[in-house]
Design a protein around this motif. Structure first.
Motif, mmCIF file in Angstrom:
data_model
loop_
_atom_site.group_PDB
_atom_site.id
_atom_site.type_symbol
_atom_site.label_atom_id
_atom_site.label_comp_id
_atom_site.label_asym_id
_atom_site.label_seq_id
_atom_site.Cartn_x
_atom_site.Cartn_y
_atom_site.Cartn_z
ATOM 1 N N PRO A 161 0.819 -1.212 0.000
ATOM 2 C CA PRO A 161 0.000 0.000 0.000
ATOM 3 C C PRO A 161 0.851 1.259 0.000
ATOM 4 C CG PRO A 161 -0.244 -1.222 2.061
ATOM 5 C CD PRO A 161 0.827 -1.883 1.291
ATOM 6 N N GLU A 176 0.527 3.820 1.997
ATOM 7 C CA GLU A 176 0.909 4.123 3.370
ATOM 8 C C GLU A 176 1.522 2.865 3.959
ATOM 9 O OE1 GLU A 176 0.770 6.942 4.796
ATOM 10 O OE2 GLU A 176 -0.642 8.135 3.604
ATOM 11 N N ARG A 177 2.837 2.907 4.155
ATOM 12 C CA ARG A 177 3.520 1.694 4.629
ATOM 13 C C ARG A 177 3.460 1.617 6.136
ATOM 14 N NH1 ARG A 177 6.683 2.181 0.000
ATOM 15 N NH2 ARG A 177 5.022 2.686 -1.442
ATOM 16 N N GLY A 178 3.690 0.431 6.633
ATOM 17 C CA GLY A 178 3.784 0.283 8.070
ATOM 18 C C GLY A 178 3.996 -1.162 8.453
ATOM 19 N N LEU A 179 4.749 -1.359 9.535
ATOM 20 C CA LEU A 179 4.980 -2.696 10.071
ATOM 21 C C LEU A 179 4.860 -2.590 11.580
ATOM 22 C CD1 LEU A 179 8.074 -3.467 7.876
ATOM 23 C CD2 LEU A 179 5.950 -4.754 7.774
ATOM 24 N N TYR A 180 4.844 -3.729 12.258
ATOM 25 C CA TYR A 180 4.794 -3.692 13.717
ATOM 26 C C TYR A 180 6.116 -3.149 14.240
ATOM 27 C CZ TYR A 180 0.634 -6.606 13.504
ATOM 28 O OH TYR A 180 -0.619 -7.092 13.254
ATOM 29 N N GLN A 181 6.035 -2.018 14.917
ATOM 30 C CA GLN A 181 7.259 -1.343 15.347
ATOM 31 C C GLN A 181 8.068 -2.163 16.355
ATOM 32 O OE1 GLN A 181 8.510 1.784 14.153
ATOM 33 N NE2 GLN A 181 7.037 1.146 12.612
ATOM 34 N N LYS A 182 7.365 -2.867 17.244
ATOM 35 C CA LYS A 182 8.078 -3.524 18.345
ATOM 36 C C LYS A 182 8.429 -4.979 18.045
ATOM 37 C CE LYS A 182 6.911 -0.169 21.463
ATOM 38 N NZ LYS A 182 7.973 0.826 21.508
ATOM 39 N N MET A 183 7.972 -5.444 16.916
ATOM 40 C CA MET A 183 8.166 -6.866 16.649
ATOM 41 C C MET A 183 9.474 -7.077 15.893
ATOM 42 S SD MET A 183 4.915 -8.797 15.203
ATOM 43 C CE MET A 183 4.977 -10.510 14.771
ATOM 44 N N GLN A 198 8.021 -10.972 12.243
ATOM 45 C CA GLN A 198 6.809 -10.408 11.652
ATOM 46 C C GLN A 198 6.717 -10.705 10.166
ATOM 47 O OE1 GLN A 198 5.927 -6.182 11.391
ATOM 48 N NE2 GLN A 198 7.967 -5.751 12.139
ATOM 49 N N GLN A 238 9.473 -3.992 3.961
ATOM 50 C CA GLN A 238 8.076 -4.014 3.528
ATOM 51 C C GLN A 238 7.948 -4.621 2.128
ATOM 52 O OE1 GLN A 238 5.640 -1.189 5.127
ATOM 53 N NE2 GLN A 238 4.050 -2.647 4.591
#
Lengths: 458, 308
Positions: free
Chosen positions: B79, B81-88, B93, B141
């Motif tokens: 997508p 707007e990117r994003g992943l689990y910050q703390k993982m 992940q 990503q």
């Protein structure tokens, strides 16, 4: 693997392996044990600081009689001149305090304790007790010798009869079991509080988890792989299992403690603690033995055992799950709708208000579990998880329990339905201020497809 | 062979039209550019393909059959707007995301290790995302998008946030994925990369598809019959010859070499123009100006205005 299951597993493992979870899970029983131990310790503890007290005894009645073999307070008797010297130089002297006993103590009952520092109450009480006991026994001896009845002392002692009300409960089969209103009160209060704590903590956890996914934008990738409802279900169930795991661990630790602690305490009593109890009691001239203390302890444990533990655990799990589902689905929906903390706080407050209200109802409920506050609080679904749990230790009519459970389940189902609508609408919505009014508008869309923000159809 | 087809997709949000009867066809192993101004409806179409949103009407086909909900595992979606689990942890992940796309844990790890090695980021496996820079996160990503070896890849602005070196690396990988059999839908505002990568484009404006076709043909179609002539000689002579029939747009003199841009009123009449100027000046270079995608985009959107 089923995707809901995969999400569930992920959520569960993520939380259970977190340091904060492990610490909290182990810390709470320790905290309870610590509190329990502290209470016991406080009741039996003696002042163990050694203190030397200079005494001038003008009445000459007490010379040498104040010391006892294991006492930590030592009394040093001295003539007046020496006493005055010590008084003028108290700071440098070896004495903690100076005790001045006037010669008219028999009639007035007055003495002085002089010190540089603030004297602990326990010490003054201890000395007062010693003096008055000695005076009392001395006066008594005189009276006894006057009457000429040799065993008068024992006969008088036997007239003291402390009364304790033992509350018994009659079961259906006619058996009586020992109960205690104090224990029921404590159980009621702690059950209510525990469920509040659980529902609030785990409900908020779901909300934070949803918000985290939305804020980090990973949610779009996730819902391109799974349906939003699968995501929500996995998250809520996974988190619930974390809560149940915690309860299970506590139940195990608690039962082990119930088995081990009595034995431990009793053996402790027989040695160290028993001794200090003896010491304390000595002054009271009251021969309460360690056996009596043991009896109180076993009786307490027996009465805890007489609570309907099975019903309590079952109700706890039911009300935790239902209450948690109710609140976590709504809070999860809030997490999906908002994209900043301020908006979420504004929405969390009206949702959790009944929960906070129910914690305020706890005290009146625990005091009077049959009153109208208790009844309505435990029937109305939003407060019933906390309120009903607080009533359970008092054993309430079955129909009330069933009605409460039924209403809670229906409300929970409704909450999940509403939450699903909000969840599917808000999950990919950013940059819009979300108010309660806006959420209600979303819920009222009959055809969700027409909601400009709606996402999902399947 | 057509790999993917969206037929007559319409989607209306309350009173806002997001897509009006949009159809696109994507050939197997091709790169399809989905273009359009902001708010035109591209993201809605992409979300419909990903089954995040459902269309009001219209159908979606994959390999000739109607798309099922289980087909999401055949798609890789990056997508905008990117994003992943910050703390993982990154490896953990990536495995999780691949599992959500239907890979077994074992296969996910094997596939990911290959990609991590290829991108030389194996030592990031146990790091957390928050420890990485934005650009590094983009790499991760990208890997999570392609790890399950999807047949259909959807990239929304894939190059944003990449430095030129990594953007080139990414371009190479995208072409590589296509060559290995993937079909790619590619949405971007970067027209240079469209020219470079896309075999076919569709342009959506205000919910309606206004342009659709192979990239070369569309550029050809939007040309304005402009010719650039580089010559030696008297500009005056050239002007008097051309003035009557052609429009002279631009004239540059550099020492003795001049350059002029001429618009031909007729289509495909370069030879005629050339014939006319050869007697007058000394022609050094002669070329037709084919518009870039940037010009096509602007022209198409502007021409679309009156009709709406």
């Amino acid at each position: 693997m089923n995707k809901t299951l995969l999400i569930l597993k992920q959520e569960y493992l993520k939380r259970v392996t977190r340091k904060s979870f492990i610490i909290l899970t182990l810390l709470v029983p320790l905290l309870f044990a610590g509190m329990f131990a502290l209470m016991i310790w406080l009741t039996v503890k003696t002042d163990k600081q050694e203190r030397l007290i200079a005494v001038y005894d003008a009445s000459t009645l007490f010379t040498g009689a104040l010391d006892d073999k294991d006492g930590f307070t030592k009394f040093h008797f001295m003539p007046l001149s020496e006493f005055e010297k010590a008084k003028s130089n108290l700071k440098e002297s070896e004495f903690y305090a100076l005790l001045y006993i006037p010669d008219n103590i028999y009639s007035t009952g007055n003495a002085q304790l002089i010190s540089e520092k603030q004297i602990p109450i326990e010490l003054t009480e201890q000395i007062e007790m010693k003096l008055s006991n000695l005076i009392e026994s001395d006066k008594r001896k005189i009276i006894i010798s006057e009457t000429g009845i040799p065993d008068l002392e024992d006969r008088l002692a036997s007239t003291r009869t402390p009364v304790k009300l033992h509350t018994l409960k009659v079961t259906e089969t006619g058996e009586t079991t020992k109960s205690s209103s104090e224990i029921a009160f404590i159980a009621s209060y702690s059950m209510g509080f525990l469920i509040y704590f659980f529902v609030f903590m785990y409900g908020s956890m779901v909300m934070r988890s949803v918000m985290e996914e939305k804020k980090s934008r990973i949610v779009e990738v996730i819902i391109s792989s799974v349906k939003p409802i699968q995501l929500m279900a996995g998250k809520i169930i996974g988190t619930a299992l974390v809560g149940l795991t915690q309860v299970a661990i506590w139940v195990v630790i608690g039962s082990v403690a119930m088995v081990l602690v009595p034995g431990l305490l009793i053996s402790e009593n027989a040695t160290g603690m028993g001794q200090s109890i003896m010491e304390n009691q000595q002054y009271l001239n009251n021969q309460t033995s360690q056996l009596a203390d043991q009896a109180i302890l076993t009786e307490t444990l027996e009465m805890i055992g007489n609570l309907n533990i099975g019903l309590i655990i079952f109700s706890f799990i039911f009300y935790f799950l239902a209450g948690y589902l109710l609140y976590s689905s709504l809070l999860g929906a809030v997490g999906a709708a908002v994209d900043n903390d301020e908006d979420s706080q504004q929405l969390v407050f009206p949702i959790t208000l009944p929960l906070i209200l129910s914690i305020m109802l706890l005290f009146p409920i625990a005091r009077n579990p049959e009153g109208p506050v208790a009844f309505w609080g435990s029937i109305i679904p939003f407060t019933s998880p906390v309120a009903m749990l607080a009533r359970i230790p008092y054993e309430i009519p079955v129909w009330e329990l069933l009605l409460s459970m039924f209403l809670l389940l229906i409300t929970t189902a409704g909450a999940i339905w509403i939450a699903a609508k909000i969840y599917k609408t808000g999950l990919l919505l950013y940059g819009k201020k979300i108010t309660l009014k806006e959420l209600i508008k979303w819920i009222r869309y009959n055809n969700l497809q027409k909601n400009p923000y709606y996402l999902y159809k399947f | 062979m057509d790999f993917f087809e969206a037929k007559n997709i319409t989607k209306v949000f309350a009173t806002t039209k997001a897509l009006t009867d949009v159809s696109i066809t994507v050939k197997k192993q091709s790169i399809f550019g989905l273009l359009g101004p902001n708010g035109a409806g591209k993201t809605t179409l992409i979300r419909i393909i990903n089954q995040i949103t459902a269309p009001d009407s219209g159908e979606i086909f994959l390999e000739g059959r109607k798309m099922k909900s289980s087909d999401v595992s055949l798609i890789g979606y990056l997508p905008e707007e990117r994003g992943l689990y910050q703390k993982m942890k990154i490896g953990e992940q990536a495995v999780y995301l691949a599992q959500l796309k239907g890979l077994s844990k074992h296969d996910a790890i094997a596939a990911l290790k290959k990609w991590f090695l290829k991108f030389e980021i194996m030592d990031w496996w146990n790091k957390k995302i928050e420890e990485l820079s934005k650009g590094m996160q983009q790499k991760v990503q990208f890997i999570t998008t392609v790890a399950h070896n999807p047949k259909l890849l959807i990239f929304d602005e894939p190059f944003s946030g990449f430095d030129p070196i990594n953007a080139t690396l990414l371009k190479k990988e995208i072409l590589n994925l296509r060559d290995k059999g993937a079909t790619i839908i590619f949405s971007t505002h970067n027209m240079a990369s469209v020219e470079e990568l896309c075999d076919h484009i569709a342009l959506i404006n205000k919910s309606v598809k206004i342009v659709d076709g192979p990239t070369n043909e569309i550029r050809e179609k939007y040309k304005s019959n402009l010719f650039e002539i580089t010559y030696k000689g008297e500009p005056g002579n050239l002007y008097s010859t051309l003035e009557e029939r052609y429009k002279i747009l631009n004239h540059i003199e550099e020492n003795t070499i001049n350059r002029v841009t001429v618009q031909n009123p007729e289509k495909d009449a370069g030879n005629q123009l050339l014939r006319e100027i050869i007697p007058v000046v000394d022609v050094i270079a002669f070329r037709e100006i084919i518009p870039g995608m940037n010009d096509v985009f602007i022209k198409a959107v502007q021409e679309d205005k009156p009709s709406n």
